[in-house]
Design a protein around this motif. Structure first.
Motif, PDB file in Angstrom:
ATOM      1  N   PHE A  10       0.792  -1.220   0.000  1.00  0.00           N
ATOM      2  CA  PHE A  10       0.000   0.000   0.000  1.00  0.00           C
ATOM      3  C   PHE A  10       0.833   1.284   0.000  1.00  0.00           C
ATOM      4  CE2 PHE A  10      -2.441   3.337   2.147  1.00  0.00           C
ATOM      5  CZ  PHE A  10      -3.492   3.451   1.258  1.00  0.00           C
ATOM      6  N   PRO A  11       1.888   1.409   0.838  1.00  0.00           N
ATOM      7  CA  PRO A  11       2.643   2.668   0.821  1.00  0.00           C
ATOM      8  C   PRO A  11       3.212   3.010  -0.557  1.00  0.00           C
ATOM      9  CG  PRO A  11       3.212   1.398   2.751  1.00  0.00           C
ATOM     10  CD  PRO A  11       2.365   0.509   1.882  1.00  0.00           C
ATOM     11  N   LYS A  12       3.744   2.014  -1.244  1.00  0.00           N
ATOM     12  CA  LYS A  12       4.301   2.257  -2.577  1.00  0.00           C
ATOM     13  C   LYS A  12       3.202   2.640  -3.564  1.00  0.00           C
ATOM     14  CE  LYS A  12       6.983   0.249  -6.254  1.00  0.00           C
ATOM     15  NZ  LYS A  12       7.267  -0.939  -6.980  1.00  0.00           N
ATOM     16  N   LEU A  13       2.070   1.935  -3.518  1.00  0.00           N
ATOM     17  CA  LEU A  13       0.959   2.246  -4.415  1.00  0.00           C
ATOM     18  C   LEU A  13       0.443   3.665  -4.172  1.00  0.00           C
ATOM     19  CD1 LEU A  13      -1.029  -1.100  -4.137  1.00  0.00           C
ATOM     20  CD2 LEU A  13       0.348  -0.343  -6.077  1.00  0.00           C
ATOM     21  N   LEU A  14       0.321   4.043  -2.914  1.00  0.00           N
ATOM     22  CA  LEU A  14      -0.173   5.375  -2.580  1.00  0.00           C
ATOM     23  C   LEU A  14       0.767   6.457  -3.090  1.00  0.00           C
ATOM     24  CD1 LEU A  14      -2.366   6.997  -1.123  1.00  0.00           C
ATOM     25  CD2 LEU A  14      -0.957   6.858   0.934  1.00  0.00           C
ATOM     26  N   SER A  15       2.065   6.250  -2.927  1.00  0.00           N
ATOM     27  CA  SER A  15       3.017   7.271  -3.387  1.00  0.00           C
ATOM     28  C   SER A  15       3.009   7.398  -4.909  1.00  0.00           C
ATOM     29  CB  SER A  15       4.426   6.965  -2.883  1.00  0.00           C
ATOM     30  OG  SER A  15       4.948   5.816  -3.506  1.00  0.00           O
ATOM     31  N   GLU A  16       2.707   6.312  -5.623  1.00  0.00           N
ATOM     32  CA  GLU A  16       2.637   6.391  -7.078  1.00  0.00           C
ATOM     33  C   GLU A  16       1.346   7.059  -7.553  1.00  0.00           C
ATOM     34  OE1 GLU A  16       3.201   2.412  -8.480  1.00  0.00           O
ATOM     35  OE2 GLU A  16       5.312   2.379  -7.890  1.00  0.00           O
ATOM     36  N   MET A  17       0.269   6.896  -6.772  1.00  0.00           N
ATOM     37  CA  MET A  17      -1.016   7.489  -7.161  1.00  0.00           C
ATOM     38  C   MET A  17      -1.098   8.977  -6.820  1.00  0.00           C
ATOM     39  SD  MET A  17      -3.796   4.485  -6.273  1.00  0.00           S
ATOM     40  CE  MET A  17      -4.007   5.097  -4.651  1.00  0.00           C
ATOM     41  N   MET A  18      -0.333   9.419  -5.826  1.00  0.00           N
ATOM     42  CA  MET A  18      -0.436  10.798  -5.363  1.00  0.00           C
ATOM     43  C   MET A  18       0.932  11.472  -5.403  1.00  0.00           C
ATOM     44  SD  MET A  18      -3.011  10.127  -2.192  1.00  0.00           S
ATOM     45  CE  MET A  18      -3.203  11.842  -1.785  1.00  0.00           C
ATOM     46  N   PRO A  19       1.415  11.776  -6.585  1.00  0.00           N
ATOM     47  CA  PRO A  19       2.739  12.406  -6.662  1.00  0.00           C
ATOM     48  C   PRO A  19       2.692  13.845  -6.161  1.00  0.00           C
ATOM     49  CG  PRO A  19       1.706  12.392  -8.816  1.00  0.00           C
ATOM     50  CD  PRO A  19       0.799  11.625  -7.895  1.00  0.00           C
ATOM     51  N   ALA A  20       3.817  14.318  -5.689  1.00  0.00           N
ATOM     52  CA  ALA A  20       3.927  15.715  -5.254  1.00  0.00           C
ATOM     53  C   ALA A  20       4.772  16.460  -6.277  1.00  0.00           C
ATOM     54  CB  ALA A  20       4.585  15.790  -3.882  1.00  0.00           C
ATOM     55  N   VAL A  21       4.560  17.754  -6.361  1.00  0.00           N
ATOM     56  CA  VAL A  21       5.313  18.559  -7.319  1.00  0.00           C
ATOM     57  C   VAL A  21       6.785  18.572  -6.941  1.00  0.00           C
ATOM     58  CG1 VAL A  21       5.578  20.857  -8.292  1.00  0.00           C
ATOM     59  CG2 VAL A  21       3.302  19.964  -7.856  1.00  0.00           C
ATOM     60  N   GLN A  22       7.068  18.919  -5.698  1.00  0.00           N
ATOM     61  CA  GLN A  22       8.453  18.929  -5.223  1.00  0.00           C
ATOM     62  C   GLN A  22       8.439  18.743  -3.713  1.00  0.00           C
ATOM     63  OE1 GLN A  22      10.638  22.426  -6.238  1.00  0.00           O
ATOM     64  NE2 GLN A  22      12.561  21.630  -5.466  1.00  0.00           N
ATOM     65  N   PHE A  23       9.214  17.785  -3.241  1.00  0.00           N
ATOM     66  CA  PHE A  23       9.257  17.505  -1.810  1.00  0.00           C
ATOM     67  C   PHE A  23      10.269  18.395  -1.104  1.00  0.00           C
ATOM     68  CE2 PHE A  23       7.978  13.089  -3.183  1.00  0.00           C
ATOM     69  CZ  PHE A  23       6.686  13.180  -2.691  1.00  0.00           C
ATOM     70  N   ASN A  24       9.943  18.789   0.116  1.00  0.00           N
ATOM     71  CA  ASN A  24      10.940  19.445   0.956  1.00  0.00           C
ATOM     72  C   ASN A  24      11.698  18.350   1.695  1.00  0.00           C
ATOM     73  OD1 ASN A  24       9.621  18.827   3.485  1.00  0.00           O
ATOM     74  ND2 ASN A  24       8.196  20.509   3.112  1.00  0.00           N
ATOM     75  N   PRO A  25      12.812  18.677   2.382  1.00  0.00           N
ATOM     76  CA  PRO A  25      13.625  17.628   3.030  1.00  0.00           C
ATOM     77  C   PRO A  25      12.858  16.744   4.007  1.00  0.00           C
ATOM     78  CG  PRO A  25      14.871  19.656   2.901  1.00  0.00           C
ATOM     79  CD  PRO A  25      13.468  19.979   2.446  1.00  0.00           C
ATOM     80  N   SER A  26      11.949  17.310   4.793  1.00  0.00           N
ATOM     81  CA  SER A  26      11.219  16.474   5.760  1.00  0.00           C
ATOM     82  C   SER A  26      10.236  15.547   5.042  1.00  0.00           C
ATOM     83  CB  SER A  26      10.494  17.336   6.794  1.00  0.00           C
ATOM     84  OG  SER A  26       9.461  18.091   6.204  1.00  0.00           O
ATOM     85  N   GLN A  27       9.685  15.977   3.921  1.00  0.00           N
ATOM     86  CA  GLN A  27       8.800  15.110   3.148  1.00  0.00           C
ATOM     87  C   GLN A  27       9.590  13.986   2.478  1.00  0.00           C
ATOM     88  OE1 GLN A  27       7.176  18.331   0.844  1.00  0.00           O
ATOM     89  NE2 GLN A  27       5.188  18.175   1.873  1.00  0.00           N
ATOM     90  N   ILE A  28      10.810  14.272   2.072  1.00  0.00           N
ATOM     91  CA  ILE A  28      11.676  13.239   1.487  1.00  0.00           C
ATOM     92  C   ILE A  28      11.987  12.175   2.531  1.00  0.00           C
ATOM     93  CG2 ILE A  28      14.004  12.773   0.581  1.00  0.00           C
ATOM     94  CD1 ILE A  28      13.782  15.546  -0.840  1.00  0.00           C
ATOM     95  N   ARG A  29      12.255  12.590   3.782  1.00  0.00           N
ATOM     96  CA  ARG A  29      12.485  11.611   4.853  1.00  0.00           C
ATOM     97  C   ARG A  29      11.246  10.744   5.062  1.00  0.00           C
ATOM     98  NH1 ARG A  29      14.961  16.035   7.192  1.00  0.00           N
ATOM     99  NH2 ARG A  29      13.134  16.472   8.483  1.00  0.00           N
ATOM    100  N   ALA A  30      10.073  11.361   5.032  1.00  0.00           N
ATOM    101  CA  ALA A  30       8.831  10.603   5.209  1.00  0.00           C
ATOM    102  C   ALA A  30       8.638   9.615   4.064  1.00  0.00           C
ATOM    103  CB  ALA A  30       7.640  11.552   5.302  1.00  0.00           C
ATOM    104  N   GLN A  31       8.934  10.059   2.845  1.00  0.00           N
ATOM    105  CA  GLN A  31       8.789   9.166   1.697  1.00  0.00           C
ATOM    106  C   GLN A  31       9.765   7.995   1.791  1.00  0.00           C
ATOM    107  OE1 GLN A  31      10.148  10.473  -2.174  1.00  0.00           O
ATOM    108  NE2 GLN A  31       8.367   9.520  -3.143  1.00  0.00           N
ATOM    109  N   ARG A  32      10.983   8.266   2.217  1.00  0.00           N
ATOM    110  CA  ARG A  32      11.958   7.171   2.366  1.00  0.00           C
ATOM    111  C   ARG A  32      11.489   6.167   3.405  1.00  0.00           C
ATOM    112  NH1 ARG A  32      17.086  11.074   2.075  1.00  0.00           N
ATOM    113  NH2 ARG A  32      17.269  11.157  -0.188  1.00  0.00           N
ATOM    114  N   ALA A  33      10.926   6.659   4.494  1.00  0.00           N
ATOM    115  CA  ALA A  33      10.388   5.751   5.525  1.00  0.00           C
ATOM    116  C   ALA A  33       9.271   4.908   4.934  1.00  0.00           C
ATOM    117  CB  ALA A  33       9.883   6.555   6.717  1.00  0.00           C
TER     118      ALA A  33
END
Length: 137
Positions: free
Chosen positions: A76-99
């Motif tokens: 689910f986490p991978k599917l959700l990230s592919e369905m809801m892309p962001a324009v540009q992540f800030n550093p804290s959002q990148i950490r959340a995405q990596r988690a």
């Protein structure tokens, strides 16, 4: 001897514990099955709450369906990230995405890891940028 149990060799008693216990029962039963122990061979299965739900699925032959559904949630986490892309992540959002992308199962610890990372991330743009991103998808 109780007449209900007369002629029965194997019984299985399952306790209650909500949906987490149903998931645990499913994982445990699959592991037992892979190692040659089939819980579905029980002559009598009784359960309380979550145990009764799991027992019914087990005896109806739906253990594999339940296990497949639980496995879906590990993706689910991978599917959700592919369905809801962001324009540009800030550093804290990148950490959340990596988690989010680092987990390999739907365990409580993995879900907690994703939740903590998401709650710690900063989203200064609010929801307006999200709606613009979704509209352009």
């Amino acid at each position: 001897m109780n007449s209900f149990a007369k002629g029965k060799e194997r019984g299985l008693a399952l306790g209650g514990g909500g949906t987490p216990l149903i998931a645990w029962y499913a994982g445990y039963a699959v592991a037992l099955k892979r190692n040659g122990v089939a819980l579905s061979k029980a002559n009598v299965v009784v359960g309380t709450s979550a145990g009764s739900i799991f027992g019914a699925m087990l005896m109806a032959g739906h253990l594999w369906r339940l296990a497949d559904e639980i496995d879906l949630f590990s993706d689910f986490p991978k599917l959700l990230s592919e369905m809801m892309p962001a324009v540009q992540f800030n550093p804290s959002q990148i950490r959340a995405q990596r988690a989010e992308l680092s987990v390999r199962d739907g365990s409580y610890a993995s879900i907690q890891k994703i939740g903590k990372a998401a709650m710690a991330s900063s989203n200064p743009d609010g929801t307006s940028k999200h709606y613009k991103t979704m509209k352009n998808c």
